[in-house]
Write a protein that holds these residues in place. Structure first.
Motif, PDB file in Angstrom:
ATOM      1  N   PHE A 111       0.813  -1.218   0.000  1.00 63.36           N
ATOM      2  CA  PHE A 111       0.000   0.000   0.000  1.00 63.36           C
ATOM      3  C   PHE A 111       0.849   1.271   0.000  1.00 63.36           C
ATOM      4  O   PHE A 111       0.350   2.348  -0.317  1.00 63.36           O
ATOM      5  CB  PHE A 111      -0.928   0.015   1.215  1.00 63.36           C
ATOM      6  CG  PHE A 111      -1.967  -1.070   1.194  1.00 63.36           C
ATOM      7  CD1 PHE A 111      -3.204  -0.851   0.614  1.00 63.36           C
ATOM      8  CD2 PHE A 111      -1.706  -2.307   1.753  1.00 63.36           C
ATOM      9  CE1 PHE A 111      -4.167  -1.844   0.592  1.00 63.36           C
ATOM     10  CE2 PHE A 111      -2.663  -3.313   1.741  1.00 63.36           C
ATOM     11  CZ  PHE A 111      -3.896  -3.082   1.155  1.00 63.36           C
ATOM     12  N   LYS A 112       2.121   1.146   0.378  1.00 60.25           N
ATOM     13  CA  LYS A 112       2.983   2.325   0.480  1.00 60.25           C
ATOM     14  C   LYS A 112       3.328   2.847  -0.902  1.00 60.25           C
ATOM     15  O   LYS A 112       3.437   2.095  -1.863  1.00 60.25           O
ATOM     16  CB  LYS A 112       4.251   1.976   1.260  1.00 60.25           C
ATOM     17  CG  LYS A 112       3.953   1.623   2.707  1.00 60.25           C
ATOM     18  CD  LYS A 112       5.195   1.265   3.472  1.00 60.25           C
ATOM     19  CE  LYS A 112       4.836   0.913   4.910  1.00 60.25           C
ATOM     20  NZ  LYS A 112       5.983   0.463   5.670  1.00 60.25           N
ATOM     21  N   SER A 113       3.508   4.143  -1.015  1.00 60.58           N
ATOM     22  CA  SER A 113       3.883   4.823  -2.263  1.00 60.58           C
ATOM     23  C   SER A 113       2.846   4.632  -3.367  1.00 60.58           C
ATOM     24  O   SER A 113       3.191   4.629  -4.541  1.00 60.58           O
ATOM     25  CB  SER A 113       5.255   4.344  -2.746  1.00 60.58           C
ATOM     26  OG  SER A 113       6.226   4.578  -1.771  1.00 60.58           O
ATOM     27  N   LYS A 114       1.594   4.465  -2.990  1.00 58.61           N
ATOM     28  CA  LYS A 114       0.521   4.323  -3.970  1.00 58.61           C
ATOM     29  C   LYS A 114      -0.504   5.432  -3.748  1.00 58.61           C
ATOM     30  O   LYS A 114      -0.741   5.869  -2.633  1.00 58.61           O
ATOM     31  CB  LYS A 114      -0.206   2.982  -3.805  1.00 58.61           C
ATOM     32  CG  LYS A 114       0.661   1.741  -3.911  1.00 58.61           C
ATOM     33  CD  LYS A 114       1.114   1.489  -5.318  1.00 58.61           C
ATOM     34  CE  LYS A 114       1.771   0.148  -5.507  1.00 58.61           C
ATOM     35  NZ  LYS A 114       3.025  -0.051  -4.820  1.00 58.61           N
ATOM     36  N   VAL A 115      -1.106   5.854  -4.836  1.00 55.04           N
ATOM     37  CA  VAL A 115      -2.243   6.759  -4.781  1.00 55.04           C
ATOM     38  C   VAL A 115      -3.464   5.888  -5.061  1.00 55.04           C
ATOM     39  O   VAL A 115      -3.544   5.239  -6.107  1.00 55.04           O
ATOM     40  CB  VAL A 115      -2.122   7.902  -5.811  1.00 55.04           C
ATOM     41  CG1 VAL A 115      -3.366   8.771  -5.815  1.00 55.04           C
ATOM     42  CG2 VAL A 115      -0.873   8.728  -5.524  1.00 55.04           C
ATOM     43  N   ILE A 116      -4.390   5.854  -4.120  1.00 50.52           N
ATOM     44  CA  ILE A 116      -5.498   4.899  -4.161  1.00 50.52           C
ATOM     45  C   ILE A 116      -6.829   5.642  -4.093  1.00 50.52           C
ATOM     46  O   ILE A 116      -6.976   6.600  -3.331  1.00 50.52           O
ATOM     47  CB  ILE A 116      -5.378   3.910  -2.974  1.00 50.52           C
ATOM     48  CG1 ILE A 116      -4.078   3.115  -3.098  1.00 50.52           C
ATOM     49  CG2 ILE A 116      -6.589   2.992  -2.894  1.00 50.52           C
ATOM     50  CD1 ILE A 116      -3.770   2.227  -1.898  1.00 50.52           C
ATOM     51  N   LYS A 117      -7.789   5.201  -4.892  1.00 46.01           N
ATOM     52  CA  LYS A 117      -9.162   5.706  -4.790  1.00 46.01           C
ATOM     53  C   LYS A 117      -9.895   4.858  -3.759  1.00 46.01           C
ATOM     54  O   LYS A 117      -9.809   3.627  -3.763  1.00 46.01           O
ATOM     55  CB  LYS A 117      -9.898   5.602  -6.132  1.00 46.01           C
ATOM     56  CG  LYS A 117      -9.440   6.605  -7.154  1.00 46.01           C
ATOM     57  CD  LYS A 117      -9.942   7.992  -6.831  1.00 46.01           C
ATOM     58  CE  LYS A 117      -9.639   8.930  -7.985  1.00 46.01           C
ATOM     59  NZ  LYS A 117     -10.081  10.285  -7.709  1.00 46.01           N
ATOM     60  N   GLY A 118     -10.626   5.534  -2.861  1.00 42.66           N
ATOM     61  CA  GLY A 118     -11.380   4.832  -1.840  1.00 42.66           C
ATOM     62  C   GLY A 118     -12.762   5.418  -1.666  1.00 42.66           C
ATOM     63  O   GLY A 118     -12.957   6.632  -1.790  1.00 42.66           O
ATOM     64  N   ARG A 119     -13.715   4.541  -1.390  1.00 43.20           N
ATOM     65  CA  ARG A 119     -15.099   4.966  -1.148  1.00 43.20           C
ATOM     66  C   ARG A 119     -15.284   5.229   0.340  1.00 43.20           C
ATOM     67  O   ARG A 119     -14.975   4.382   1.172  1.00 43.20           O
ATOM     68  CB  ARG A 119     -16.087   3.902  -1.625  1.00 43.20           C
ATOM     69  CG  ARG A 119     -17.540   4.335  -1.498  1.00 43.20           C
ATOM     70  CD  ARG A 119     -18.534   3.328  -2.079  1.00 43.20           C
ATOM     71  NE  ARG A 119     -18.349   2.010  -1.516  1.00 43.20           N
ATOM     72  CZ  ARG A 119     -18.014   0.921  -2.219  1.00 43.20           C
ATOM     73  NH1 ARG A 119     -17.798   1.013  -3.527  1.00 43.20           N
ATOM     74  NH2 ARG A 119     -17.878  -0.244  -1.634  1.00 43.20           N
ATOM     75  N   VAL A 120     -15.785   6.412   0.661  1.00 42.83           N
ATOM     76  CA  VAL A 120     -15.977   6.835   2.049  1.00 42.83           C
ATOM     77  C   VAL A 120     -17.469   6.892   2.344  1.00 42.83           C
ATOM     78  O   VAL A 120     -18.263   7.327   1.498  1.00 42.83           O
ATOM     79  CB  VAL A 120     -15.320   8.221   2.279  1.00 42.83           C
ATOM     80  CG1 VAL A 120     -15.668   8.795   3.629  1.00 42.83           C
ATOM     81  CG2 VAL A 120     -13.807   8.108   2.098  1.00 42.83           C
ATOM     82  N   ARG A 121     -17.828   6.451   3.534  1.00 40.38           N
ATOM     83  CA  ARG A 121     -19.226   6.509   3.957  1.00 40.38           C
ATOM     84  C   ARG A 121     -19.302   6.970   5.409  1.00 40.38           C
ATOM     85  O   ARG A 121     -18.362   6.797   6.175  1.00 40.38           O
ATOM     86  CB  ARG A 121     -19.926   5.168   3.810  1.00 40.38           C
ATOM     87  CG  ARG A 121     -19.423   4.114   4.767  1.00 40.38           C
ATOM     88  CD  ARG A 121     -20.255   2.831   4.722  1.00 40.38           C
ATOM     89  NE  ARG A 121     -19.629   1.802   5.517  1.00 40.38           N
ATOM     90  CZ  ARG A 121     -19.801   1.656   6.827  1.00 40.38           C
ATOM     91  NH1 ARG A 121     -20.591   2.484   7.491  1.00 40.38           N
ATOM     92  NH2 ARG A 121     -19.184   0.691   7.483  1.00 40.38           N
ATOM     93  N   ALA A 122     -20.444   7.519   5.766  1.00 41.42           N
ATOM     94  CA  ALA A 122     -20.675   7.956   7.136  1.00 41.42           C
ATOM     95  C   ALA A 122     -21.196   6.785   7.962  1.00 41.42           C
ATOM     96  O   ALA A 122     -22.002   5.981   7.491  1.00 41.42           O
ATOM     97  CB  ALA A 122     -21.683   9.096   7.175  1.00 41.42           C
TER      98      ALA A 122
END
Length: 156
Positions: A111-122
């Motif tokens: 996971f290091k040195s990566k740009v990652i898209k993530g879904r965020v929820r409340a």
């Protein structure tokens, strides 16, 4: 949070955090790994906790959110043991980095040195699905979706 040594493995007992968790609008954000913790939640449940920092420009830039995974435990070398092939950790790892040949290949280093898209929820309910007061709502990373850039990024 305190360090505990069991069978030559240093773990952490996670407890209530003093920092108020962030509450952001639901959506997809661009993230980078800020830190990771491996240990026991409340002294009994093994967890891998990844803290990501939002790098999208705007009012949420720099905000940090967590993605927590259940794990089977830790090895004597403090490496994670995923819960199994159908765990959220293995599913998301496979989406981001390809299917591993065995579970021992899965680690935080990927996971290091990566740009990652993530879904965020409340989060609006407690562990028993009782509604939380609106003042207690907070956001979590619901899923890691794709790698946008970083070491070994293929642009796919």
């Amino acid at each position: 949070m305190s360090a505990v040594i069991n069978d030559n493995v240093i773990t952490h007992n996670f407890a209530v955090d003093n920092d108020r968790p962030e509450l952001l609008p639901d959506g997809v954000y661009t993230l980078v790994l800020a830190k990771s913790w491996k240990g026991l939640m409340y002294g009994r449940s093994p967890k891998l906790m990844l803290t990501f920092r939002i790098i999208d420009e705007g009012q949420y830039y720099g905000k940090q959110l967590m993605r927590c995974y259940n794990i089977k435990g830790l090895t004597k070398r403090n490496e994670i043991k995923p819960s199994g092939w159908h765990s959220n950790l293995v599913k998301e790892y496979s989406i981001l980095f390809g299917r591993p040949n065995n579970l021992k290949q899965i680690g935080v280093r990927a996971f290091k040195s990566k740009v990652i898209k993530g879904r965020v929820r409340a989060v609006t309910t407690d562990a028993k699905q009782n509604p939380l007061h609106p003042n207690l709502h907070y956001s979590v990373i619901d899923a890691l979706l794709s790698i946008e850039a970083g070491d070994g990024y293929s642009g796919a």
